[in-house]
Design a protein around this motif. Sequence first.
Motif, PDB file in Angstrom:
ATOM      1  N   PRO A   3       3.468 -14.803  -9.582  1.00  9.08           N
ATOM      2  CA  PRO A   3       2.013 -14.935  -9.786  1.00  9.08           C
ATOM      3  C   PRO A   3       1.557 -16.389  -9.961  1.00  9.08           C
ATOM      4  N   THR A   4       2.358 -17.178 -10.638  1.00  3.88           N
ATOM      5  CA  THR A   4       1.995 -18.589 -10.848  1.00  3.88           C
ATOM      6  C   THR A   4       1.969 -19.337  -9.531  1.00  3.88           C
ATOM      7  N   LEU A   5       3.005 -19.157  -8.723  1.00  3.69           N
ATOM      8  CA  LEU A   5       3.055 -19.859  -7.436  1.00  3.69           C
ATOM      9  C   LEU A   5       1.948 -19.380  -6.513  1.00  3.69           C
ATOM     10  N   LEU A   6       1.662 -18.098  -6.531  1.00  8.02           N
ATOM     11  CA  LEU A   6       0.573 -17.563  -5.719  1.00  8.02           C
ATOM     12  C   LEU A   6      -0.755 -18.225  -6.106  1.00  8.02           C
ATOM     13  N   ASN A   7      -0.991 -18.373  -7.402  1.00  8.03           N
ATOM     14  CA  ASN A   7      -2.210 -19.032  -7.879  1.00  8.03           C
ATOM     15  C   ASN A   7      -2.271 -20.498  -7.470  1.00  8.03           C
ATOM     16  N   LEU A   8      -1.109 -21.122  -7.292  1.00  5.98           N
ATOM     17  CA  LEU A   8      -1.050 -22.521  -6.866  1.00  5.98           C
ATOM     18  C   LEU A   8      -1.045 -22.661  -5.338  1.00  5.98           C
ATOM     19  N   GLY A   9      -1.090 -21.530  -4.622  1.00  5.89           N
ATOM     20  CA  GLY A   9      -1.094 -21.568  -3.162  1.00  5.89           C
ATOM     21  C   GLY A   9       0.278 -21.817  -2.556  1.00  5.89           C
ATOM     22  N   ILE A  10       1.316 -21.439  -3.285  1.00  6.82           N
ATOM     23  CA  ILE A  10       2.691 -21.646  -2.805  1.00  6.82           C
ATOM     24  C   ILE A  10       3.315 -20.281  -2.506  1.00  6.82           C
ATOM     25  N   GLY A  18      10.394 -31.814  -3.628  1.00  8.23           N
ATOM     26  CA  GLY A  18      11.556 -32.397  -4.295  1.00  8.23           C
ATOM     27  C   GLY A  18      11.839 -31.809  -5.662  1.00  8.23           C
ATOM     28  N   LEU A  19      10.980 -30.921  -6.137  1.00  5.57           N
ATOM     29  CA  LEU A  19      11.237 -30.251  -7.412  1.00  5.57           C
ATOM     30  C   LEU A  19      12.228 -29.126  -7.184  1.00  5.57           C
ATOM     31  N   ILE A  20      13.208 -29.042  -8.079  1.00  2.33           N
ATOM     32  CA  ILE A  20      14.190 -27.960  -8.057  1.00  2.33           C
ATOM     33  C   ILE A  20      14.237 -27.395  -9.466  1.00  2.33           C
ATOM     34  N   THR A  21      14.040 -26.096  -9.600  1.00  2.00           N
ATOM     35  CA  THR A  21      14.182 -25.478 -10.912  1.00  2.00           C
ATOM     36  C   THR A  21      15.444 -24.635 -10.899  1.00  2.00           C
ATOM     37  N   GLU A  22      16.203 -24.755 -11.966  1.00  2.00           N
ATOM     38  CA  GLU A  22      17.461 -24.021 -12.125  1.00  2.00           C
ATOM     39  C   GLU A  22      17.345 -23.187 -13.390  1.00  2.00           C
ATOM     40  N   GLY A  23      17.422 -21.865 -13.254  1.00  2.00           N
ATOM     41  CA  GLY A  23      17.331 -20.985 -14.407  1.00  2.00           C
ATOM     42  C   GLY A  23      15.895 -20.594 -14.700  1.00  2.00           C
ATOM     43  N   HIS A  24      15.681 -20.136 -15.913  1.00  2.00           N
ATOM     44  CA  HIS A  24      14.377 -19.638 -16.347  1.00  2.00           C
ATOM     45  C   HIS A  24      13.570 -20.778 -16.959  1.00  2.00           C
ATOM     46  N   VAL A  25      13.196 -21.726 -16.136  1.00  2.00           N
ATOM     47  CA  VAL A  25      12.409 -22.868 -16.595  1.00  2.00           C
ATOM     48  C   VAL A  25      11.052 -22.352 -17.069  1.00  2.00           C
ATOM     49  N   PRO A  26      10.599 -22.781 -18.254  1.00  2.00           N
ATOM     50  CA  PRO A  26       9.289 -22.327 -18.719  1.00  2.00           C
ATOM     51  C   PRO A  26       8.225 -22.572 -17.645  1.00  2.00           C
ATOM     52  N   LYS A  69       4.617 -25.527 -13.687  1.00  2.00           N
ATOM     53  CA  LYS A  69       3.236 -25.790 -13.260  1.00  2.00           C
ATOM     54  C   LYS A  69       2.877 -27.262 -13.423  1.00  2.00           C
ATOM     55  N   GLU A  70       3.293 -27.850 -14.533  1.00  2.00           N
ATOM     56  CA  GLU A  70       3.000 -29.267 -14.769  1.00  2.00           C
ATOM     57  C   GLU A  70       3.668 -30.150 -13.716  1.00  2.00           C
ATOM     58  N   ALA A  71       4.907 -29.848 -13.391  1.00  2.00           N
ATOM     59  CA  ALA A  71       5.628 -30.647 -12.388  1.00  2.00           C
ATOM     60  C   ALA A  71       5.018 -30.489 -10.997  1.00  2.00           C
ATOM     61  N   LEU A  72       4.350 -29.363 -10.740  1.00  2.00           N
ATOM     62  CA  LEU A  72       3.751 -29.109  -9.426  1.00  2.00           C
ATOM     63  C   LEU A  72       2.317 -29.626  -9.295  1.00  2.00           C
ATOM     64  N   GLN A  73       1.741 -30.146 -10.360  1.00  2.00           N
ATOM     65  CA  GLN A  73       0.372 -30.669 -10.286  1.00  2.00           C
ATOM     66  C   GLN A  73       0.324 -31.870  -9.345  1.00  2.00           C
ATOM     67  N   PRO A  74      -0.722 -31.974  -8.544  1.00  2.00           N
ATOM     68  CA  PRO A  74      -0.822 -33.069  -7.559  1.00  2.00           C
ATOM     69  C   PRO A  74      -0.604 -34.459  -8.156  1.00  2.00           C
ATOM     70  N   GLU A  75      -1.101 -34.702  -9.349  1.00 10.46           N
ATOM     71  CA  GLU A  75      -0.953 -36.034  -9.948  1.00 10.46           C
ATOM     72  C   GLU A  75       0.486 -36.325 -10.375  1.00 10.46           C
ATOM     73  N   ASN A  76       1.325 -35.305 -10.487  1.00  6.97           N
ATOM     74  CA  ASN A  76       2.723 -35.515 -10.877  1.00  6.97           C
ATOM     75  C   ASN A  76       3.681 -35.537  -9.693  1.00  6.97           C
ATOM     76  N   ARG A  77       3.253 -35.051  -8.555  1.00  9.32           N
ATOM     77  CA  ARG A  77       4.143 -34.918  -7.399  1.00  9.32           C
ATOM     78  C   ARG A  77       4.656 -36.239  -6.861  1.00  9.32           C
ATOM     79  N   SER A  78       3.885 -37.264  -6.966  1.00 12.44           N
ATOM     80  CA  SER A  78       4.327 -38.551  -6.409  1.00 12.44           C
ATOM     81  C   SER A  78       5.227 -39.317  -7.369  1.00 12.44           C
ATOM     82  N   LYS A  79       5.481 -38.785  -8.538  1.00 14.83           N
ATOM     83  CA  LYS A  79       6.279 -39.484  -9.542  1.00 14.83           C
ATOM     84  C   LYS A  79       7.784 -39.336  -9.319  1.00 14.83           C
TER      85      LYS A  79
END
Length: 160
Positions: A55-62, A103-111, A116-126
Amino acid sequence: MIKEQPNNWVSRLLLTAGLAVFLLAPQAKAAESATLYYNEACGDCKIYVDEELKPTLLNLGINLEVKDYLNEPKYRTDLYAKNQELKISTELQDNLTVFFPNGLITEGHVPIELTKEALQPENRSKYDKLILYQPEMHRDIKSNKIQKKAYAVREMKMSD
């Protein structure tokens, strides 16, 4: 007797107008896709994926491409190859892995809030590659491990 062809100028005009509308209309942005490798038979993983991640990814358009490596053994081979290619330390590998196109990789049950914070547009270029690792399957999470690019693995307390 020869039948007269109807005047085609109206048809051509409508076709041209329709083409112009199509070409000038704003085009929808193509949805991004992420790839999930996991074992669907794991009850905790299934709940996390179905109730939080999807549901979270769907809301983010992923879009989420799901690869159940227990039922499709070839996906285990794919996951192993991806881990080798991206040089993901065995210390950070888990039974539920999501590869995002940025370039984000989540391993396990990441909160989910951290994802969501890591996927925000302002954080993606970091970052070019960021691994978030959380092997705990339950809500009492004390810390997460992260790795940026090829740097050392760092543990972050949830209070950080």
